[in-house]
Design a protein around this motif. Structure first.
Motif, PDB file in Angstrom:
ATOM      1  N   SER A  44      -5.698  29.292 -46.573  1.00 22.76           N
ATOM      2  CA  SER A  44      -5.023  28.939 -47.273  1.00 22.76           C
ATOM      3  C   SER A  44      -4.071  28.923 -45.444  1.00 22.76           C
ATOM      4  N   ALA A  45      -2.640  28.490 -45.167  1.00 26.65           N
ATOM      5  CA  ALA A  45      -2.229  28.579 -43.630  1.00 26.65           C
ATOM      6  C   ALA A  45      -2.547  29.694 -43.454  1.00 26.65           C
ATOM      7  N   GLU A  46      -1.715  31.218 -44.467  1.00 25.78           N
ATOM      8  CA  GLU A  46      -1.619  32.229 -43.887  1.00 25.78           C
ATOM      9  C   GLU A  46      -3.518  32.613 -43.506  1.00 25.78           C
ATOM     10  N   GLU A  47      -4.288  32.191 -43.865  1.00 26.52           N
ATOM     11  CA  GLU A  47      -5.728  32.896 -43.572  1.00 26.52           C
ATOM     12  C   GLU A  47      -5.928  31.589 -42.456  1.00 26.52           C
ATOM     13  N   HIS A  49      -3.953  30.935 -39.535  1.00 28.90           N
ATOM     14  CA  HIS A  49      -2.630  32.289 -39.329  1.00 28.90           C
ATOM     15  C   HIS A  49      -3.779  32.624 -38.298  1.00 28.90           C
ATOM     16  N   LYS A  50      -4.399  33.372 -39.546  1.00 29.51           N
ATOM     17  CA  LYS A  50      -5.062  34.845 -39.334  1.00 29.51           C
ATOM     18  C   LYS A  50      -6.354  34.735 -38.075  1.00 29.51           C
ATOM     19  N   ILE A  61       2.812  30.945 -37.033  1.00 29.23           N
ATOM     20  CA  ILE A  61       2.652  29.923 -37.916  1.00 29.23           C
ATOM     21  C   ILE A  61       3.299  29.337 -38.124  1.00 29.23           C
ATOM     22  N   TYR A  65       1.732  25.442 -39.251  1.00 24.49           N
ATOM     23  CA  TYR A  65       1.613  24.379 -40.202  1.00 24.49           C
ATOM     24  C   TYR A  65       2.033  23.039 -39.570  1.00 24.49           C
ATOM     25  N   VAL A  86      -0.068  27.204 -53.345  1.00 22.92           N
ATOM     26  CA  VAL A  86      -0.381  27.701 -52.158  1.00 22.92           C
ATOM     27  C   VAL A  86      -1.256  27.143 -52.234  1.00 22.92           C
ATOM     28  N   ARG A  88      -4.505  24.554 -50.160  1.00 24.92           N
ATOM     29  CA  ARG A  88      -5.082  25.014 -49.147  1.00 24.92           C
ATOM     30  C   ARG A  88      -5.528  24.112 -47.985  1.00 24.92           C
TER      31      ARG A  88
END
Lengths: 149, 149
Positions: A44-47, A49-50, A61, A65, A86, A88
């Motif tokens: 995912s975008a969050e992952e 980013h992390k 972030i 994106y 969400v 991926r």
DNA sequence: GTTCTTGCAAAGGCTTTGCAGTTCT
DNA sequence: AGAACTGCAAAGCCTTTGCAAGAAC
């Protein structure tokens, strides 16, 4: 109206460049592409980013994106939206198309292809006088690990 | 973890009732089910809300979402999330499973089934020792109308 | 009267956008 | 210098939730 493959507004010069990584060299985009290609996939975008933060501690972030949209537009990445809504991302271009077996228990993604299914999909579309440009097959259920429990 | 088929917390008594429309008679839920079955299908929550407002001028969007979750839990409706990430709903239970051909130009949905594809999907899952519970096939492209233009 | 249902408003989660500052060429 | 890129914060969109009022049984 549904846009499946979103072509981002590429800066003018980016379109001329063969690598499509942008009009300018960008550490962030390169890092994100690298996360995508070296990571476990289906992030995912969050992952993403992390993961990117480990290399570039101040990356935002929004940049992630933007880079993902960009890479999708270039065909270097592909976005897909599973049943949880969400997005991926996975590297694309160099890799073959594949479908997904998605475990509803542990959340893992298994990539799979069946050439015959691919063929039949084309036939199915033709039968409806439909001109396919892309498709997406997702099978939800339990992976062998989770089914065993 | 990804939940595909969300079973809402049904009120205790609702589970005992065969029609699964709730523990009590509810004009809103009935209206929404009716919108679903009599409408064109593949409606978003917002579209359903709009249609429901014509019958019940004060129905709120939250009620629509709650009813939809409820109906999905009862198997009377099915939710699916296409590439734009916005959930669509269709009546279920009485209708056979089908896949979707989705036009990226006009946004129309064509329902289609190919029994052979269905079979091959089971085979594909088995090949990966995966126990399928549901699946989703979407083909994006141009419908015959839009392709002609 | 108890439990379920509802409308409203507020909050949530994911994603995009505006903007001013920075970087690249 | 000029165009592209970036971080931050704010806004957007779809969806869910809290709560007090209303309805069903």
């Amino acid at each position: 109206m549904i846009i499946v493959i979103t072509m981002p507004k590429l800066p003018f010069k980016a379109r001329e460049k063969s690598d499509c990584l942008g009009a300018r060299r960008s550490t962030r985009r390169e890092a994100i592409l690298d996360v995508l290609t070296s990571g476990p996939g289906h992030l995912s975008a969050e992952e993403i980013h992390k993961a990117a933060l480990k290399r570039l501690p101040r990356i935002g972030i929004a940049t992630v994106y933007r880079a993902l949209k960009f890479l999708c537009g270039c065909g270097k990445a592909a976005e897909f939206i599973p049943a949880d809504g969400v997005a991926r991302y996975e590297p694309a271009g160099s890799r073959a198309h594949h479908d997904h077996l998605i475990c509803t228990s542990c959340g893992c993604f298994i990539e799979a292809v069946d050439p015959e299914i691919e063929r039949l999909q084309v036939r199915l579309a033709a039968r409806h006088r439909f001109k396919p440009s892309s498709h997406k097959l997702e099978i939800y259920g339990l992976c062998s690990n989770c089914a065993g429990k």
